[in-house]
Design a protein around this motif. Structure first.
Motif, PDB file in Angstrom:
ATOM      1  N   SER A  68       3.772   6.461 -12.517  1.00  0.00           N
ATOM      2  CA  SER A  68       4.007   5.920 -13.856  1.00  0.00           C
ATOM      3  C   SER A  68       2.916   4.949 -14.286  1.00  0.00           C
ATOM      4  CB  SER A  68       5.377   5.234 -13.924  1.00  0.00           C
ATOM      5  OG  SER A  68       5.436   4.171 -13.000  1.00  0.00           O
ATOM      6  N   ARG A  69       2.241   4.283 -13.303  1.00  0.00           N
ATOM      7  CA  ARG A  69       1.295   3.232 -13.669  1.00  0.00           C
ATOM      8  C   ARG A  69      -0.150   3.537 -13.288  1.00  0.00           C
ATOM      9  NH1 ARG A  69       4.590  -1.223 -14.831  1.00  0.00           N
ATOM     10  NH2 ARG A  69       2.741  -2.057 -15.854  1.00  0.00           N
ATOM     11  N   ILE A  70      -0.356   4.301 -12.228  1.00  0.00           N
ATOM     12  CA  ILE A  70      -1.736   4.521 -11.771  1.00  0.00           C
ATOM     13  C   ILE A  70      -2.238   5.896 -12.225  1.00  0.00           C
ATOM     14  CG2 ILE A  70      -3.191   4.800  -9.720  1.00  0.00           C
ATOM     15  CD1 ILE A  70      -1.514   2.584  -8.411  1.00  0.00           C
ATOM     16  N   ASP A  71      -1.519   6.952 -11.835  1.00  0.00           N
ATOM     17  CA  ASP A  71      -1.850   8.294 -12.347  1.00  0.00           C
ATOM     18  C   ASP A  71      -0.907   8.557 -13.516  1.00  0.00           C
ATOM     19  OD1 ASP A  71      -2.213  10.924 -12.948  1.00  0.00           O
ATOM     20  OD2 ASP A  71      -2.277  11.617 -10.876  1.00  0.00           O
ATOM     21  N   THR A  72      -1.397   8.333 -14.716  1.00  0.00           N
ATOM     22  CA  THR A  72      -0.528   8.398 -15.906  1.00  0.00           C
ATOM     23  C   THR A  72      -0.720   9.706 -16.673  1.00  0.00           C
ATOM     24  OG1 THR A  72      -2.215   7.219 -17.163  1.00  0.00           O
ATOM     25  CG2 THR A  72      -0.467   5.887 -16.181  1.00  0.00           C
ATOM     26  N   ARG A  73      -1.203  10.745 -15.972  1.00  0.00           N
ATOM     27  CA  ARG A  73      -1.442  12.012 -16.681  1.00  0.00           C
ATOM     28  C   ARG A  73      -0.162  12.805 -16.919  1.00  0.00           C
ATOM     29  NH1 ARG A  73      -5.799  14.508 -12.800  1.00  0.00           N
ATOM     30  NH2 ARG A  73      -4.347  13.566 -11.316  1.00  0.00           N
ATOM     31  N   ARG A  74       0.943  12.340 -16.396  1.00  0.00           N
ATOM     32  CA  ARG A  74       2.257  12.993 -16.551  1.00  0.00           C
ATOM     33  C   ARG A  74       2.280  14.398 -15.980  1.00  0.00           C
ATOM     34  NH1 ARG A  74       5.122   9.475 -19.467  1.00  0.00           N
ATOM     35  NH2 ARG A  74       3.998   8.096 -20.880  1.00  0.00           N
ATOM     36  N   LEU A  75       1.494  14.612 -14.928  1.00  0.00           N
ATOM     37  CA  LEU A  75       1.543  15.885 -14.211  1.00  0.00           C
ATOM     38  C   LEU A  75       2.706  15.814 -13.215  1.00  0.00           C
ATOM     39  CD1 LEU A  75      -2.277  16.204 -13.420  1.00  0.00           C
ATOM     40  CD2 LEU A  75      -0.998  17.343 -15.249  1.00  0.00           C
ATOM     41  N   PRO A  76       3.239  16.974 -12.794  1.00  0.00           N
ATOM     42  CA  PRO A  76       4.292  16.927 -11.777  1.00  0.00           C
ATOM     43  C   PRO A  76       3.734  16.295 -10.493  1.00  0.00           C
ATOM     44  CG  PRO A  76       3.934  19.175 -12.578  1.00  0.00           C
ATOM     45  CD  PRO A  76       2.901  18.327 -13.219  1.00  0.00           C
ATOM     46  N   PRO A  77       4.482  15.358  -9.870  1.00  0.00           N
ATOM     47  CA  PRO A  77       3.988  14.709  -8.646  1.00  0.00           C
ATOM     48  C   PRO A  77       3.663  15.743  -7.580  1.00  0.00           C
ATOM     49  CG  PRO A  77       5.927  13.576  -9.477  1.00  0.00           C
ATOM     50  CD  PRO A  77       5.767  14.818 -10.308  1.00  0.00           C
ATOM     51  N   SER A  78       2.458  15.707  -7.064  1.00  0.00           N
ATOM     52  CA  SER A  78       2.030  16.745  -6.121  1.00  0.00           C
ATOM     53  C   SER A  78       1.515  16.179  -4.799  1.00  0.00           C
ATOM     54  CB  SER A  78       0.925  17.591  -6.770  1.00  0.00           C
ATOM     55  OG  SER A  78      -0.162  16.761  -7.099  1.00  0.00           O
ATOM     56  N   LEU A  79       1.229  14.890  -4.766  1.00  0.00           N
ATOM     57  CA  LEU A  79       0.640  14.347  -3.538  1.00  0.00           C
ATOM     58  C   LEU A  79       1.717  14.091  -2.491  1.00  0.00           C
ATOM     59  CD1 LEU A  79      -1.849  11.699  -4.997  1.00  0.00           C
ATOM     60  CD2 LEU A  79      -2.415  13.906  -3.970  1.00  0.00           C
ATOM     61  N   PRO A  80       1.372  14.260  -1.196  1.00  0.00           N
ATOM     62  CA  PRO A  80       2.314  13.854  -0.157  1.00  0.00           C
ATOM     63  C   PRO A  80       2.608  12.356  -0.258  1.00  0.00           C
ATOM     64  CG  PRO A  80       0.236  14.685   0.794  1.00  0.00           C
ATOM     65  CD  PRO A  80       0.103  14.780  -0.686  1.00  0.00           C
ATOM     66  N   GLU A  81       3.787  11.983   0.250  1.00  0.00           N
ATOM     67  CA  GLU A  81       4.234  10.599   0.035  1.00  0.00           C
ATOM     68  C   GLU A  81       3.238   9.555   0.546  1.00  0.00           C
ATOM     69  OE1 GLU A  81       7.341   7.895   1.969  1.00  0.00           O
ATOM     70  OE2 GLU A  81       8.517   9.393   0.869  1.00  0.00           O
ATOM     71  N   GLU A  82       2.595   9.851   1.695  1.00  0.00           N
ATOM     72  CA  GLU A  82       1.706   8.817   2.249  1.00  0.00           C
ATOM     73  C   GLU A  82       0.470   8.596   1.373  1.00  0.00           C
ATOM     74  OE1 GLU A  82       2.457  11.632   3.778  1.00  0.00           O
ATOM     75  OE2 GLU A  82       0.688  12.618   4.635  1.00  0.00           O
ATOM     76  N   GLU A  83       0.201   9.536   0.455  1.00  0.00           N
ATOM     77  CA  GLU A  83      -0.978   9.368  -0.420  1.00  0.00           C
ATOM     78  C   GLU A  83      -0.652   8.636  -1.717  1.00  0.00           C
ATOM     79  OE1 GLU A  83      -3.363  12.902  -0.814  1.00  0.00           O
ATOM     80  OE2 GLU A  83      -2.959  13.445   1.282  1.00  0.00           O
ATOM     81  N   THR A  84       0.616   8.269  -1.895  1.00  0.00           N
ATOM     82  CA  THR A  84       0.964   7.484  -3.090  1.00  0.00           C
ATOM     83  C   THR A  84       1.396   6.082  -2.677  1.00  0.00           C
ATOM     84  OG1 THR A  84       3.243   8.323  -3.055  1.00  0.00           O
ATOM     85  CG2 THR A  84       1.644   9.513  -4.412  1.00  0.00           C
ATOM     86  N   ARG A  85       1.009   5.680  -1.470  1.00  0.00           N
ATOM     87  CA  ARG A  85       1.390   4.350  -0.989  1.00  0.00           C
ATOM     88  C   ARG A  85       0.223   3.377  -1.049  1.00  0.00           C
ATOM     89  NH1 ARG A  85       4.176   5.357   4.656  1.00  0.00           N
ATOM     90  NH2 ARG A  85       4.020   3.088   4.745  1.00  0.00           N
ATOM     91  N   SER A  86       0.586   2.112  -1.170  1.00  0.00           N
ATOM     92  CA  SER A  86      -0.409   1.035  -1.211  1.00  0.00           C
ATOM     93  C   SER A  86      -0.621   0.472   0.192  1.00  0.00           C
ATOM     94  CB  SER A  86       0.106  -0.083  -2.116  1.00  0.00           C
ATOM     95  OG  SER A  86      -0.629  -1.267  -1.911  1.00  0.00           O
ATOM     96  N   MET A  87      -1.727  -0.226   0.354  1.00  0.00           N
ATOM     97  CA  MET A  87      -1.904  -1.065   1.543  1.00  0.00           C
ATOM     98  C   MET A  87      -0.826  -2.150   1.534  1.00  0.00           C
ATOM     99  SD  MET A  87      -5.870  -2.066   1.188  1.00  0.00           S
ATOM    100  CE  MET A  87      -7.078  -0.868   0.651  1.00  0.00           C
ATOM    101  N   THR A  88      -0.549  -2.687   2.719  1.00  0.00           N
ATOM    102  CA  THR A  88       0.381  -3.816   2.834  1.00  0.00           C
ATOM    103  C   THR A  88      -0.404  -5.134   2.770  1.00  0.00           C
ATOM    104  OG1 THR A  88       0.135  -3.953   5.222  1.00  0.00           O
ATOM    105  CG2 THR A  88       1.818  -2.422   4.381  1.00  0.00           C
ATOM    106  N   PRO A  89       0.295  -6.263   2.576  1.00  0.00           N
ATOM    107  CA  PRO A  89      -0.410  -7.557   2.620  1.00  0.00           C
ATOM    108  C   PRO A  89      -1.143  -7.770   3.943  1.00  0.00           C
ATOM    109  CG  PRO A  89       1.771  -7.841   1.679  1.00  0.00           C
ATOM    110  CD  PRO A  89       1.711  -6.420   2.165  1.00  0.00           C
ATOM    111  N   GLN A  90      -0.550  -7.298   5.054  1.00  0.00           N
ATOM    112  CA  GLN A  90      -1.206  -7.478   6.361  1.00  0.00           C
ATOM    113  C   GLN A  90      -2.502  -6.663   6.430  1.00  0.00           C
ATOM    114  OE1 GLN A  90       2.090  -6.638   5.917  1.00  0.00           O
ATOM    115  NE2 GLN A  90       2.855  -8.692   6.385  1.00  0.00           N
ATOM    116  N   GLN A  91      -2.471  -5.461   5.886  1.00  0.00           N
ATOM    117  CA  GLN A  91      -3.675  -4.622   5.899  1.00  0.00           C
ATOM    118  C   GLN A  91      -4.761  -5.217   4.996  1.00  0.00           C
ATOM    119  OE1 GLN A  91      -1.594  -1.038   4.823  1.00  0.00           O
ATOM    120  NE2 GLN A  91      -1.543  -0.293   6.938  1.00  0.00           N
ATOM    121  N   ILE A  92      -4.341  -5.790   3.874  1.00  0.00           N
ATOM    122  CA  ILE A  92      -5.296  -6.444   2.968  1.00  0.00           C
ATOM    123  C   ILE A  92      -5.974  -7.620   3.684  1.00  0.00           C
ATOM    124  CG2 ILE A  92      -5.365  -7.934   0.910  1.00  0.00           C
ATOM    125  CD1 ILE A  92      -3.332  -5.910  -0.335  1.00  0.00           C
ATOM    126  N   ALA A  93      -5.157  -8.426   4.384  1.00  0.00           N
ATOM    127  CA  ALA A  93      -5.712  -9.564   5.132  1.00  0.00           C
ATOM    128  C   ALA A  93      -6.658  -9.063   6.225  1.00  0.00           C
ATOM    129  CB  ALA A  93      -4.578 -10.393   5.744  1.00  0.00           C
TER     130      ALA A  93
END
Ligand code: ZN
Length: 290
Positions: free
Chosen positions: A125-150
């Protein structure tokens, strides 16, 4: 043709008075494309000097002071990644490190704070806003965690600000600018323990206003634009740094075309328009020096 273009580019840089540098903008770096990313980096490392943000800023200063002081046969090249994707942490960062360089990762605090189900909803809804049917595997639509950022920050990468919730700054009500720009930087700094030097605005080259841009430069040393072009370190501002989008899946002919700057002329009028609308507006004193 691309080799010829690179030779031409080197010649222009050597004989011209405008030493140039290049910033690449990437998005997803999934594991299945790691070999493509490595192949692209091998090619890039033969023609450019891969640098981190600190070195990029230092070369810019040195070029600015004395264009002949730094070898221009292999111009500096900085990699940046948008949206704080988990696969940027698991794939892009270690691959960059294996080439002896570090990247800039532009993260989105609200995305970081989503659980995996919320993250998928947020992503489509916020990053890929092309309104295409969701096609990516779940792990590819996830963000880094705060620990990974640090962890990225500890390993020498830069973590930049990409707005708090991946908004379009051009259409955002002005009352929300502070939250999306300043609160976002504060949240990222709380995770890394470091000041947030870099900002990259979202969506397209013109998703920005003079007011948003001024607030960005009051709180960041560098502002990156999603608008292709070579960085001319004597003429350009570190508050308006051009970025050329190249993805890991681009075939060699396409990525060489982009690295060689052959698309730059097509974007010239947009760069000029941005300069005119942003830099010609009265600017406050920046709180940061390059
Ligand atoms: Zn983005």
């Amino acid at each position: 043709m691309d080799e010829l273009a690179l030779a031409l580019r080197r010649w222009l840089v050597r004989w011209g008075q405008s030493p140039s540098m290049l910033v690449i903008e990437m998005h997803e770096t999934p594991e299945r494309d790691e070999a493509l990313f490595r192949r692209q980096l091998e090619w890039a490392a033969r023609h450019f000097t891969l640098v981190d943000l600190v070195t990029f800023a230092r070369w810019w200063r040195e070029y600015g002071a004395n264009p002949r002081a730094v070898s221009k046969s292999k111009p500096p090249l900085l990699f940046t990644f948008d949206d704080g994707r988990l696969n940027n942490y698991t794939v892009a960062a270690p691959v960059l490190e294996s080439f002896g360089t570090r990247g800039v990762f532009f993260v989105v605090p609200q995305f970081v704070q989503c659980n995996p189900q919320e993250a998928r909803q947020f992503y489509y809804s916020r990053i890929d806003t092309r309104r295409l049917p969701p096609s990516l595997p779940e792990e590819e639509t996830r963000s880094m965690t705060p620990q990974q950022i640090a962890d990225l920050s500890r390993r020498g990468h830069s973590v930049g600000n990409h707005t708090y919730s991946h908004v379009n700054l051009r259409t955002l009500p002005e009352s929300q600018l502070h939250h999306e720009i300043v609160d976002s930087a504060a949240q990222i700094a709380a995770w890394t323990g470091q000041p947030v030097d870099a900002f990259a605005w979202t969506f397209s080259w013109d998703s920005i206003t003079p007011r948003a841009w001024k607030l960005i430069q009051q709180h960041h040393r560098f502002c990156f634009a999603p608008c292709p072009g070579s960085v001319d370190c004597r003429a350009d501002s570190h508050h308006l740094i051009w970025r050329t989008e190249v993805e890991v899946v681009y075939p060699p002919s396409d990525f060489r075309f982009m690295y060689a700057g052959l698309a730059d002329p097509l974007w010239r009028s947009k760069r000029e328009l941005l300069r005119a609308t942003l830099e010609d507006a009265p600017t406050p004193q920046s709180t940061h020096d390059l």
